[in-house]
Design an enzyme around this catalytic site. Structure first.
Site, mmCIF file in Angstrom:
data_model
loop_
_atom_site.group_PDB
_atom_site.id
_atom_site.type_symbol
_atom_site.label_atom_id
_atom_site.label_comp_id
_atom_site.label_asym_id
_atom_site.label_seq_id
_atom_site.Cartn_x
_atom_site.Cartn_y
_atom_site.Cartn_z
ATOM 1 N N HIS A 66 0.827 -1.217 0.000
ATOM 2 C CA HIS A 66 0.000 0.000 0.000
ATOM 3 C C HIS A 66 0.863 1.269 0.000
ATOM 4 C CE1 HIS A 66 -3.843 -2.138 0.853
ATOM 5 N NE2 HIS A 66 -3.036 -2.995 1.449
ATOM 6 N N ASN A 108 -10.201 -2.936 2.594
ATOM 7 C CA ASN A 108 -9.921 -2.946 1.156
ATOM 8 C C ASN A 108 -11.211 -2.707 0.382
ATOM 9 O OD1 ASN A 108 -7.169 -3.467 1.313
ATOM 10 N ND2 ASN A 108 -7.381 -5.676 1.017
HETATM 11 FE FE1 HDE Z 1 -2.332 -4.813 5.504
HETATM 12 N N1 HDE Z 1 -0.524 -4.010 5.965
HETATM 13 N N2 HDE Z 1 -1.694 -6.617 6.093
HETATM 14 N N3 HDE Z 1 -4.097 -5.650 4.910
HETATM 15 N N4 HDE Z 1 -2.991 -3.032 4.877
HETATM 16 C C1 HDE Z 1 -0.168 -2.729 5.815
HETATM 17 O O1 HDE Z 1 0.935 -1.435 7.434
HETATM 18 C C2 HDE Z 1 -0.587 -6.854 6.830
HETATM 19 C C3 HDE Z 1 -4.455 -6.965 5.052
HETATM 20 C C4 HDE Z 1 -4.254 -2.718 4.477
HETATM 21 O O2 HDE Z 1 -3.104 3.501 4.010
HETATM 22 C C5 HDE Z 1 1.155 -2.410 6.442
HETATM 23 O O3 HDE Z 1 1.235 0.797 7.738
HETATM 24 C C6 HDE Z 1 -0.526 -8.240 7.220
HETATM 25 C C7 HDE Z 1 -5.867 -7.132 4.884
HETATM 26 C C8 HDE Z 1 -4.324 -1.333 4.105
HETATM 27 O O4 HDE Z 1 -1.447 3.347 5.416
HETATM 28 C C9 HDE Z 1 1.574 -3.731 7.082
HETATM 29 C C10 HDE Z 1 -1.641 -8.827 6.669
HETATM 30 C C11 HDE Z 1 -6.348 -5.879 4.634
HETATM 31 C C12 HDE Z 1 -3.043 -0.819 4.332
HETATM 32 C C13 HDE Z 1 0.417 -4.640 6.723
HETATM 33 C C14 HDE Z 1 -2.369 -7.804 5.975
HETATM 34 C C15 HDE Z 1 -5.236 -4.971 4.645
HETATM 35 C C16 HDE Z 1 -2.247 -1.911 4.821
HETATM 36 C C17 HDE Z 1 2.152 -1.766 5.516
HETATM 37 C C18 HDE Z 1 -2.045 -10.295 6.735
HETATM 38 C C19 HDE Z 1 -7.792 -5.477 4.355
HETATM 39 C C20 HDE Z 1 -2.558 0.581 4.072
HETATM 40 C C21 HDE Z 1 2.176 -0.295 5.889
HETATM 41 C C22 HDE Z 1 -2.306 -10.732 8.070
HETATM 42 C C23 HDE Z 1 -8.675 -5.759 5.479
HETATM 43 C C24 HDE Z 1 -2.852 1.495 5.218
HETATM 44 C C25 HDE Z 1 1.413 -0.203 7.095
HETATM 45 C C26 HDE Z 1 -2.427 2.909 4.856
HETATM 46 C C27 HDE Z 1 -0.912 -1.781 5.210
HETATM 47 C C28 HDE Z 1 0.368 -5.911 7.139
HETATM 48 C C29 HDE Z 1 -3.559 -8.075 5.244
HETATM 49 C C30 HDE Z 1 -5.405 -3.568 4.382
HETATM 50 C C31 HDE Z 1 2.901 -4.313 6.630
HETATM 51 C C32 HDE Z 1 0.570 -8.876 8.034
HETATM 52 C C33 HDE Z 1 -6.653 -8.446 4.982
HETATM 53 C C34 HDE Z 1 -5.534 -0.582 3.573
HETATM 54 O O5 HDE Z 1 1.682 -3.629 8.477
#
Ligand code: HDE
Length: 701
Positions: free
Chosen positions: A89, A162
């Site tokens: 993202h 999402n």
């Molecule tokens: Fe994320 N995800 N994600 N994700 N995600 C990040 O956090 C992660 C997942 C989502 O505009 C990171 O600050 C893991 C689902 C958005 O700043 C990080 C898993 C959904 C954003 C991270 C998921 C998301 C992130 C990278 C599996 C929808 C952007 C930068 C368990 C429900 C937020 C940050 C923004 C961002 C980890 C799966 C949505 C690496 C480990 C499911 C919208 O922490």
């Protein structure tokens, strides 16, 4: 040699608002004002500068001196301007706004943000792509992140979702693998921001649980027209906790007021070249114009007993709860009405964490959510470099907050007093807990064994994939099949392509056959092994895009192509019709300086033809004199303008001169190609896409 000593141009009073002078906040400012009232340019230590053009040299043509602390400070700061971009993202756009509750969930939760009707809670919302770097384009085929930070009276609540209601994997332990597979391949460093390559499809073909999300990612949901026209989903099941401590499960949905709308693939590809910032610009321009994007917040509420009766597990993030099974209740509205003042300070530094919840909202045991509760806080430590990231203004709660945590990098506060521990008897006014503070739901553990065990209830990977595919209109099914053909055609490894078709056989045989035909496979591979065969579930129009398009031109853009001699009254009538239907109108011409119309008046234009192709509009009109039509028929940008509008299924209005250009562009006749005088039919056609035209302009799988 002439030496320039002073700043060549004084900043205007407007520019001053963003000048470094604004960073000072003390009474000393008075001393740092020049006599004419302009702030003085200083070092970060407040030392006034006399020259910001020349570094300190031993002689006018001699070496620069190490002594030049002004140069060193400026360059050092510049060298450290970037922070690590988000690992996923990275590319995103954000805006401020508010959420207003219209219906109380008081029966289910104590969270004030969900019970106090009429209260406007400030929000900051960031919408992102997933795979590309922060400088990548806005329109690749990708999931869009939809993250909302609510600055509630009881602390910050981050709903980090999402635009697709399910996810690729069931367990957080697979996330690094998924992301490594989708990102550019490690040996070659490409492709950027694309799923169409071997490593992604290799991983997916070995991950049957991804098949439902693959259907969504291959649908036009992954190529939205505008960030204002996407849905948002919290995905996981969360809990609401009421006064009595009782829990109700909840799923969160954002529904755009402008309805859903997507591009077609060829259009998305061309937008990437025409305007890499297409979505960011669209959001910015809408907000600047006062055309504030809005989303309804809706919830699906259900009990443990309801969940037990579902034919899937509500803790499995690869499954959704069909609206027909648990209807949506609209509880409020989010309006985004202010663009950030500073992209870095706000959009880049905002730190969302799914673990940020407020009393009355709690987590479920979804193993994907559980992993996220760790990951985001950890990510912020590496991105923002300090456990004090909550002190950055965009991240700070807008309610009072206090505790005994201390020190650390970039500590901005200056806590007073002798105690930094609790309980204490030395500081009677220091922060204490209160009984109605945050409580976790008192869930009782079942007697099941501990272990690395995937629950059996997570084993059906194909039923909802089939349900999604079969719920689509024929046009949307063709787009899904064609997207799969496009993506898998980029996969060099034959066994990966075959494995994917083997999974599609488990989803829907007809889809598998279409994709196999599109790939030129002469025989169908065998179906992939499955634990649970797909069962047929009721179709749901709520899963479509076409079913959720709104009959409106609001938020859409109409482009009118003109040239010298174009009929002034025709332009005026088309503009009036489009604007009264809610669209913005832009005039496009071969030259920017102005066009001399039929009435002799000079008409200013908004876009130069080569830089303003029809892909940036939702519908186009062509108003040309006979001469203008002949001239533009020899101009490839003009021919592409109409040819692309036709092939992207858009409404086209043309007068007699315009029709000369349409002929040169091979534009055929159908309900969406109308005479420029027939503004009514033009507006009707512009509100949708001409789906029936598609089979005439491209071969779909
Ligand atoms: Fe994320 N995800 N994600 N994700 N995600 C990040 O956090 C992660 C997942 C989502 O505009 C990171 O600050 C893991 C689902 C958005 O700043 C990080 C898993 C959904 C954003 C991270 C998921 C998301 C992130 C990278 C599996 C929808 C952007 C930068 C368990 C429900 C937020 C940050 C923004 C961002 C980890 C799966 C949505 C690496 C480990 C499911 C919208 O922490």
């Amino acid at each position: 040699m002439a030496q320039q000593k002073t700043s060549p141009r004084k900043p205007s009073s407007k520019a001053r608002a963003n000048s470094p002078g604004e960073q000072r906040g003390s009474g000393d400012e008075l001393q740092q004002m020049a006599t004419d009232g302009q702030p003085i340019l200083t070092t970060n230590q407040g030392v006034p500068l006399s020259d910001n053009q020349n570094s300190l040299r031993s002689t006018p043509r001699g070496p620069t001196l190490l002594e030049d602390f002004i140069l060193r400070e400026k360059i050092t700061h510049f060298d450290h301007e970037r922070i690590p971009e988000r690992i996923v993202h990275a590319r995103g756009s954000a805006a401020h706004g508010h959420f207003e509750l219209t219906r109380s969930l008081g029966k289910y939760t104590t969270a004030r943000v969900l019970t106090e009707v009429g209260v406007k809670t400030p929000v900051f919302t960031r919408i992102s792509t997933v795979a590309g770097g922060s400088g990548s384009v806005d329109t690749p085929r990708d999931v869009r992140g939809f993250a909302v930070k609510f600055y509630t009276r009881e602390g910050n609540w981050d709903l980090v979702g999402n635009n697709i209601p399910v996810f690729f994997i069931q367990d957080a332990i697979k996330f690094p693998d998924l992301i490594h597979a989708v990102k550019m391949e490690p040996d070659r460093g490409f492709p950027q921001a694309a799923t169409a390559h071997d490593t992604f499809w290799d991983f997916i073909s070995l991950t049957p649980e991804a098949m439902h999300m693959v259907m969504w990612a291959m649908s036009d949901r992954a190529i939205p027209r505008s960030l204002r026209m996407i849905e948002g989903f919290g995905i996981h099941t969360f809990r609401l906790i009421n006064q009595q401590g009782a829990s109700t499960f909840v799923k969160f949905h954002w529904r755009p007021k402008l309805g859903l709308q997507s591009t077609v693939w060829d259009e998305a590809v061309k937008i990437a070249g025409a305007d890499p910032d297409f979505h960011r610009r669209d959001l910015f321009e809408a907000i600047q114009a006062g055309d504030f994007p809005e989303w309804e917040l809706a919830v699906q509420l259900f009990t443990e007993e309801d969940a037990d009766a579902f034919p899937f597990d509500h803790l499995d993030s690869t499954k959704l709860i069909p609206e027909e099974l648990v209807p949506l209740t609209v509880i409020g509205k989010m309006t985004l009405n202010r663009w950030p003042d500073n992209f870095f300070a706000e959009t880049e530094q905002v730190a969302f964490c799914p673990s940020h919840v407020v009393p009355g909202i709690d987590f479920s045991n979804d193993p994907l959510l559980q992993g996220r509760l760790f990951s985001y806080l950890d990510t912020q430590l590496s991105r923002l470099g300090s456990p004090n990231f909550h002190q950055i203004p965009i991240n700070a709660p807008q309610c009072p907050f206090a505790n005994q945590q201390r020190d650390g990098h970039m500590q901005m506060g200056q806590p007073k007093g002798r105690t930094s521990y609790e309980p204490n008897s030395l500081s009677p006014d220091s922060a204490r807990t209160r009984p109605d503070g945050f409580h976790s739901f008192a869930e009782t553990a079942a007697g099941d064994p501990k272990g690395r065990i995937r629950a059996e209830s997570f084993a059906d990977h194909y039923s909802q994939a089939r349900q999604f595919y079969r719920s689509q209109t024929g046009h949307e099914q063709a787009h899904i099949a064609s997207a799969l053909v496009f993506e898998l055609s980029k996969v060099e490894t034959a066994h990966v392509r075959e494995a994917m078709v083997g999974h599609l056989l488990n989803v829907d045989e007809n889809l598998a056959q279409r994709v196999a035909d599109g790939l030129g496979m002469t025989t169908l591979p065998s179906a992939q092994p499955k634990i649970v065969a797909a069962s047929d579930r009721p179709e749901s129009t709520a899963l479509q895009i076409i079913g959720k398009m709104k009959d409106t031109l609001k938020g859409r853009a109409v482009g009118i192509l003109i040239h010298d001699g174009s009929e002034a009254s025709a332009i005026k009538a088309l503009r009036k019709a489009a604007e009264s239907a809610g669209a913005t109108v832009k005039l496009v011409a071969p030259k920017l300086g102005g066009i001399r119309l039929s009435d002799g008046k000079t008409q200013a234009v908004d876009g130069q033809l080569a830089g303003t192709p029809s892909v940036v509009f939702d519908a186009v009109a062509v108003v040309l004199s006979a001469d203008g039509g002949k001239q533009l028929a020899r101009e490839s940008a003009a021919v592409d303008f109409v040819r692309d509008a036709f092939s992207h299924l858009k409404a086209i209005a043309a007068d007699e001169g315009g029709k000369i250009l349409l002929k040169a562009g091979g534009v055929g006749k159908d309900a969406g190609v109308v005479d420029a005088t027939d503004t009514k039919s033009f507006i009707t056609a512009a509100k949708t896409r001409q789906w029936q035209r598609e089979k005439k302009v491209r071969t779909l799988a």
